[in-house]
Design an enzyme around this catalytic site. Structure first.
Site, PDB file in Angstrom:
ATOM      1  N   LYS A 192       0.849  -1.189   0.000  1.00  0.00           N
ATOM      2  CA  LYS A 192       0.000   0.000   0.000  1.00  0.00           C
ATOM      3  C   LYS A 192       0.888   1.245   0.000  1.00  0.00           C
ATOM      4  O   LYS A 192       1.284   1.766   1.052  1.00  0.00           O
ATOM      5  CB  LYS A 192      -0.935  -0.006   1.214  1.00  0.00           C
ATOM      6  CG  LYS A 192      -2.119   0.945   1.074  1.00  0.00           C
ATOM      7  CD  LYS A 192      -3.010   0.548  -0.083  1.00  0.00           C
ATOM      8  CE  LYS A 192      -4.189   1.493  -0.262  1.00  0.00           C
ATOM      9  NZ  LYS A 192      -4.961   1.195  -1.470  1.00  0.00           N
ATOM     10  N   SER A 388      -8.347  -0.068  -5.425  1.00  0.00           N
ATOM     11  CA  SER A 388      -8.649   0.207  -4.027  1.00  0.00           C
ATOM     12  C   SER A 388     -10.164   0.390  -3.867  1.00  0.00           C
ATOM     13  O   SER A 388     -10.925  -0.527  -4.140  1.00  0.00           O
ATOM     14  CB  SER A 388      -7.857   1.414  -3.527  1.00  0.00           C
ATOM     15  OG  SER A 388      -7.644   1.317  -2.123  1.00  0.00           O
TER      16      SER A 388
END
Length: 593
Positions: A192, A388
């Site tokens: 991430k 996402s």
């Protein structure tokens, strides 16, 4: 005293008259612009469609965040799919003889968008009509569009910079350290990368790995598409690009990227010959907006069945949001409207979003599950980005289509809370204190550093939300949660790789998704209904003029994009995270094209 009141009332009257005149002048200007926008265009015989792609081009027509006066001259701001459809309609129009591509100032959202437009021009060529391209300078995106032409020309003093793909990011950790601002970061997923600029000074090895892999796929697609049109081998083209051999107009012709070095006036002469015009006759150019206004697309209103196309583009935000964003309140309402229409037999969700608010993504996901409960087929079509939060709202679909150069995945969440306690004390001499009834009574605040226990709670809640994200994907994709975790952890994938690992079902565009939805719904004749409802540019501008629906931050974003494009991504990240609450399911990487 009487003289004073005379002067006072005279001044007031003068101000009122002036305001009235200004109002009437403003209304007159707007009316004049509106009437000019409504004029029906006429396509003359022997015309050439001129494509520049230099205007903002959303996924959905008119779905732009703020409208300027220049936009009012158009009856609508065409979306990429309507532009592509207009190009294909022009191929069947006898008055349009060919296309002139001049894409040097092309405004593109991403590589997948460019490929949609390029394919539309390729389809135009199949009808036997000519396509030529010309420009003074060519970058990667503009040359990619131009290379589809039969003949590609460059100005003698032109500039060529056709290169590979790269991701660049600013890192702010040293700046934050110098300012004594403590960025308290909580994230789930070692890939991430959205938080890395605030906690590292360069890309992590994991981030470099994922970027390198999807950039490789992008570059292969880029080279393959161009090599096919330029009649070169991929290896030959790769060498030209990697070595920077086409570093001048002459060398660009020598190494096969262009056909000839000519001035635009010479190009016009060549077009006259193609069109059979005399030397003094003017070449009639038609813009894509003019063509669309004169020859609009037709819908099959005889078909009673409908497929809803729900465009979800931009950041996922809490609340209503604005045009060009995915506000959960507005999209929940749009989904409810779709479900209330008995004629709608299937839904195609077109996603072009890097995500945003995790909470808003969950709310939209839940609204879409109502379609599944109602046994209405749901098919997803992915654009430049569906990552996402953008993947979160897509994962429960019956079928997912991605472009080969879509950026998707990024299944992970994060939260960032800055603390200015040390900055205020060390830089300004201001200290903080509190009296509280319990260890967590102050809540989340930027005035104090979090305690160790508060930080543990924040990380735990981050991991809980990540676990929920994994469950949503596992349920939607019919996978085990452990298997999803292996390919998740915030990692991004190209559309091609996403198909291999099971995050998407097929490679294809919006048309393929529509065909799939029709098949799942067991219908043949249908028309599309577009959601959410978007007002035309004149209506949007009039609302802003009257003080309704204006968004100062959206206007500032346009200024930043125009004057400081390098900082635009940073500003967008700031205002979008500010507009969201709590956890983020957001992709931060942007691949310029």
């Amino acid at each position: 005293m009487s003289q004073f009141f005379k002067m006072f009332f005279a001044s007031c009257l003068g101000v009122l008259v002036a305001l009235g005149v200004l109002f009437l002048v403003g209304i007159g200007i707007i009316s004049a612009i509106a009437s000019s926008a409504e004029k029906t265009e006429h396509i003359s015989p022997n015309s050439v469609l001129r494509l520049t792609f230099d205007q903002v081009m959303p996924e959905q027509t008119n779905n732009v965040e703020s409208t300027s006066l220049s936009d009012l001259k158009k009856s609508k701001i065409l979306g990429v799919h309507d532009v592509a459809d207009a190009i294909r309609r022009a191929a069947d129009d006898d008055n349009i003889k060919g296309i002139l591509l001049e894409p040097e100032m092309a405004s593109l959202n991403g590589f997948a968008t460019a490929r949609i437009l390029r394919q539309a021009v390729e389809d135009f060529k199949k009808k036997g009509k000519f396509v030529v391209a010309h420009g003074k300078f060519f970058m990667r995106g503009s040359y990619y569009l131009a290379s589809v032409a039969d003949q590609v020309y460059i100005n003698p003093s032109g500039y060529v910079e056709v290169n590979g793909f790269a991701v660049q990011t600013m890192f702010y950790k040293r700046l934050l350290d110098k300012l004594n601002i403590k960025m308290q970061i909580f994230y789930a997923g070692k890939f991430k990368g959205a938080t890395e600029p605030y906690r590292l000074e360069k890309f992590s090895p994991e981030n470099k790995l994922q970027y390198r892999e999807f950039l490789r796929d992008f570059y292969d697609i880029f080279l393959s598409d161009i090599a096919k049109n330029r009649k070169m081998s991929i290896a030959e083209l790769r060498n030209v690009v990697d070595q920077g051999l086409a570093n001048s107009p002459e060398n660009a012709v020598k190494y096969g990227l262009f056909n000839k070095v000519i001035y635009r006036q010479e190009l016009i002469d060549e077009l006259r010959k193609k069109l059979g015009l005399d030397e003094d006759e003017e070449v009639k150019f038609v813009s894509i907006n003019e063509f669309d206004a004169a020859k609009p697309g037709k819908k099959n209103y005889k078909a009673s069945n409908k497929i809803a196309v729900l465009y979800a583009e931009g950041a996922v935000l809490d609340g209503k949001g604005t045009n060009g964003t995915i506000g959960d309140k507005r999209y929940i309402k749009a989904i409810e409207d779709i479900l209330d229409d008995d004629k709608i037999k299937a839904i195609v969700l077109r996603v072009n979003s890097g995500g945003g608010s995790a909470l808003a993504s969950e709310n939209i996901w839940y609204a879409l599950t109502k379609a599944k409960q109602a046994h209405i087929p749901l098919v997803v079509s992915m654009g430049d980005y569906a990552a996402s939060g953008g993947y979160y709202i897509a994962c429960m679909a019956d079928s997912i289509y991605a472009e080969p150069n879509t950026i998707t995945g990024s299944i992970g969440v994060f939260r960032m809370i800055p603390s200015i306690e040390k900055m205020m004390a060390n830089k300004l001499g201001i200290t903080m204190d509190s009296v509280k009834t319990g260890p967590f009574a102050t809540g989340i605040t930027t005035l104090f550093d979090m305690s160790e226990e508060e930080a543990k709670r924040a990380q735990a809640s981050t991991e809980e939300l990540y676990d929920l994200f994994l469950k949503r994907v596992a349920d939607g994709r019919h996978m085990k949660k452990e298997a999803v975790h292996e390919i998740a952890q915030g990692r991004v994938w190209s559309g091609l790789d996403a198909k291999k690992i099971g995050l998407v079902d097929k490679i294809g565009g919006l048309d393929a998704a529509l065909k799939s939805a029709a098949k799942l719904a067991k219908i043949k004749d249908y028309r599309t209904a577009v959601y959410p409802f978007i007002k035309d540019p004149f209506q949007q501008f009039l609302e802003e003029f009257m003080g309704e629906g204006s968004d100062d931050e959206a206007k500032m974003a346009k200024v930043v994009q125009k004057e400081f494009p390098e900082l635009a991504q940073v500003y967008d990240f700031y205002r979008q995270t500010k507009a969201s609450r709590g956890f983020q399911a957001r992709l931060q990487v942007i691949v310029p094209f």
